[in-house]
Design a protein around this motif. Structure first.
Motif, PDB file in Angstrom:
ATOM      1  N   THR A 116      -1.088 -10.581   9.592  1.00  0.00           N
ATOM      2  CA  THR A 116       0.309 -10.288   9.296  1.00  0.00           C
ATOM      3  C   THR A 116       0.909 -11.319   8.351  1.00  0.00           C
ATOM      4  OG1 THR A 116       0.569  -9.255  11.476  1.00  0.00           O
ATOM      5  CG2 THR A 116       2.577  -9.885  10.321  1.00  0.00           C
ATOM      6  N   SER A 118      -0.745 -13.342   6.327  1.00  0.00           N
ATOM      7  CA  SER A 118      -1.425 -13.263   5.027  1.00  0.00           C
ATOM      8  C   SER A 118      -0.827 -12.154   4.170  1.00  0.00           C
ATOM      9  CB  SER A 118      -2.922 -13.019   5.231  1.00  0.00           C
ATOM     10  OG  SER A 118      -3.533 -14.106   5.892  1.00  0.00           O
ATOM     11  N   ALA A 119      -0.539 -11.009   4.790  1.00  0.00           N
ATOM     12  CA  ALA A 119       0.052  -9.894   4.049  1.00  0.00           C
ATOM     13  C   ALA A 119       1.436 -10.263   3.513  1.00  0.00           C
ATOM     14  CB  ALA A 119       0.137  -8.661   4.937  1.00  0.00           C
ATOM     15  N   LYS A 120       2.234 -10.952   4.340  1.00  0.00           N
ATOM     16  CA  LYS A 120       3.574 -11.349   3.904  1.00  0.00           C
ATOM     17  C   LYS A 120       3.500 -12.390   2.791  1.00  0.00           C
ATOM     18  CE  LYS A 120       6.141 -10.230   8.111  1.00  0.00           C
ATOM     19  NZ  LYS A 120       6.989  -9.240   7.412  1.00  0.00           N
ATOM     20  N   LYS A 122       1.063 -12.719   0.573  1.00  0.00           N
ATOM     21  CA  LYS A 122       0.636 -12.031  -0.646  1.00  0.00           C
ATOM     22  C   LYS A 122       1.807 -11.290  -1.286  1.00  0.00           C
ATOM     23  CE  LYS A 122      -4.213 -11.396   0.675  1.00  0.00           C
ATOM     24  NZ  LYS A 122      -5.273 -10.412   1.036  1.00  0.00           N
ATOM     25  N   LYS A 123       2.666 -10.690  -0.448  1.00  0.00           N
ATOM     26  CA  LYS A 123       3.825  -9.982  -0.981  1.00  0.00           C
ATOM     27  C   LYS A 123       4.792 -10.961  -1.647  1.00  0.00           C
ATOM     28  CE  LYS A 123       7.454  -6.705   0.304  1.00  0.00           C
ATOM     29  NZ  LYS A 123       8.046  -5.902   1.404  1.00  0.00           N
ATOM     30  N   CYS A 124       5.010 -12.120  -1.018  1.00  0.00           N
ATOM     31  CA  CYS A 124       5.894 -13.139  -1.602  1.00  0.00           C
ATOM     32  C   CYS A 124       5.332 -13.635  -2.937  1.00  0.00           C
ATOM     33  CB  CYS A 124       6.064 -14.309  -0.633  1.00  0.00           C
ATOM     34  SG  CYS A 124       7.034 -13.920   0.841  1.00  0.00           S
ATOM     35  N   HIS A 126       3.357 -12.040  -4.976  1.00  0.00           N
ATOM     36  CA  HIS A 126       3.517 -10.976  -5.969  1.00  0.00           C
ATOM     37  C   HIS A 126       4.940 -10.968  -6.534  1.00  0.00           C
ATOM     38  CE1 HIS A 126       3.345  -7.021  -7.860  1.00  0.00           C
ATOM     39  NE2 HIS A 126       4.431  -6.706  -7.187  1.00  0.00           N
ATOM     40  N   ASN A 127       5.938 -11.104  -5.654  1.00  0.00           N
ATOM     41  CA  ASN A 127       7.333 -11.091  -6.106  1.00  0.00           C
ATOM     42  C   ASN A 127       7.644 -12.286  -7.003  1.00  0.00           C
ATOM     43  OD1 ASN A 127       7.834  -8.742  -4.682  1.00  0.00           O
ATOM     44  ND2 ASN A 127       8.555  -9.792  -2.860  1.00  0.00           N
TER      45      ASN A 127
END
Length: 210
Positions: A116, A118-120, A122-124, A126-127
């Motif tokens: 969970t 790691s996914a957050k 990666k999203k940060c 990317h942004n």
């Protein structure tokens, strides 16, 4: 020899449900583990399966040797059930191996905390990259200004020097240089947009006359 936790297979992308079973039996605190035992998430080497073979109830788990066990952690029947897979090492010690949840009859494996986070992250990331890319696009016109009679290489060096923060406080000459670059960009943009605006005005005037 102490029991060790098994290597968990990541099945967070798997969903399982049995419509025929759900149509025949109500899903509640007493039946949910029997329903879960039909799914691919179930481990048939667990103590629960040993009790099923003996025809004994779940309350007899503590009487079996240490091993893998499935327990109902929480329930909001008939819609939501949370099942915990544990490694019982002793009557007083157990280790969580995985969590599963049943939502309106569909069974899922809950993601781990590591997955969970790691996914957050990666999203940060990317942004942040998207933000820097957008900022670079907005500033790009400043690097494309070319003075009349100056080579592209000379102009690039001039712009870079003008935009480089000075070691000393900004001088009047430095501020004027930056202002001139920005003014040139704005003027070029206005000149590029003027023919478009004139064409739109002409079309609008022709339409009104008709």
């Amino acid at each position: 020899m102490a029991a060790t936790a098994p290597v968990m297979e990541d099945m967070t992308g798997t969903m399982w449900r049995d419509p025929n079973w759900l149509a025949a039996f109500p899903l509640n605190d007493l039946s949910v583990l029997d329903y879960f035992a039909l799914s691919p998430f179930y481990d048939k080497s667990c103590n629960n399966e040993e009790l099923r073979r003996r025809g004994e109830g779940i309350e007899r788990l503590a009487a079996l040797p240490p091993g893998i066990e499935f327990k109902l952690q929480d329930a909001q029947p008939p819609h939501l059930f949370v099942i915990r897979k544990v490694l019982r090492k002793s009557p007083q010690s157990e280790e969580n191996v995985a969590f599963y949840y049943i939502l309106d009859g569909s069974i899922y494996q809950a993601p781990t905390l590591h997955a969970t986070l790691s996914a957050k992250m990666k999203k940060c990331l990317h942004n942040v990259r998207a933000g820097f890319s957008k900022m670079q696009q907005d500033l790009d016109p400043l690097h494309k200004v070319v003075r009349a009679g100056a080579s592209a290489k000379e102009e690039k060096a001039r712009v870079a020097a003008a935009l480089q923060p000075p070691k000393e406080p900004y001088s009047r000459e430095h501020i004027m240089n930056v202002d001139n670059i920005i003014l040139t960009v704005l003027q070029k943009d206005q000149q590029r947009q003027a023919p478009q605006a004139l064409e739109q005005a002409s079309v609008s005037h022709s339409s009104s006359r008709q």
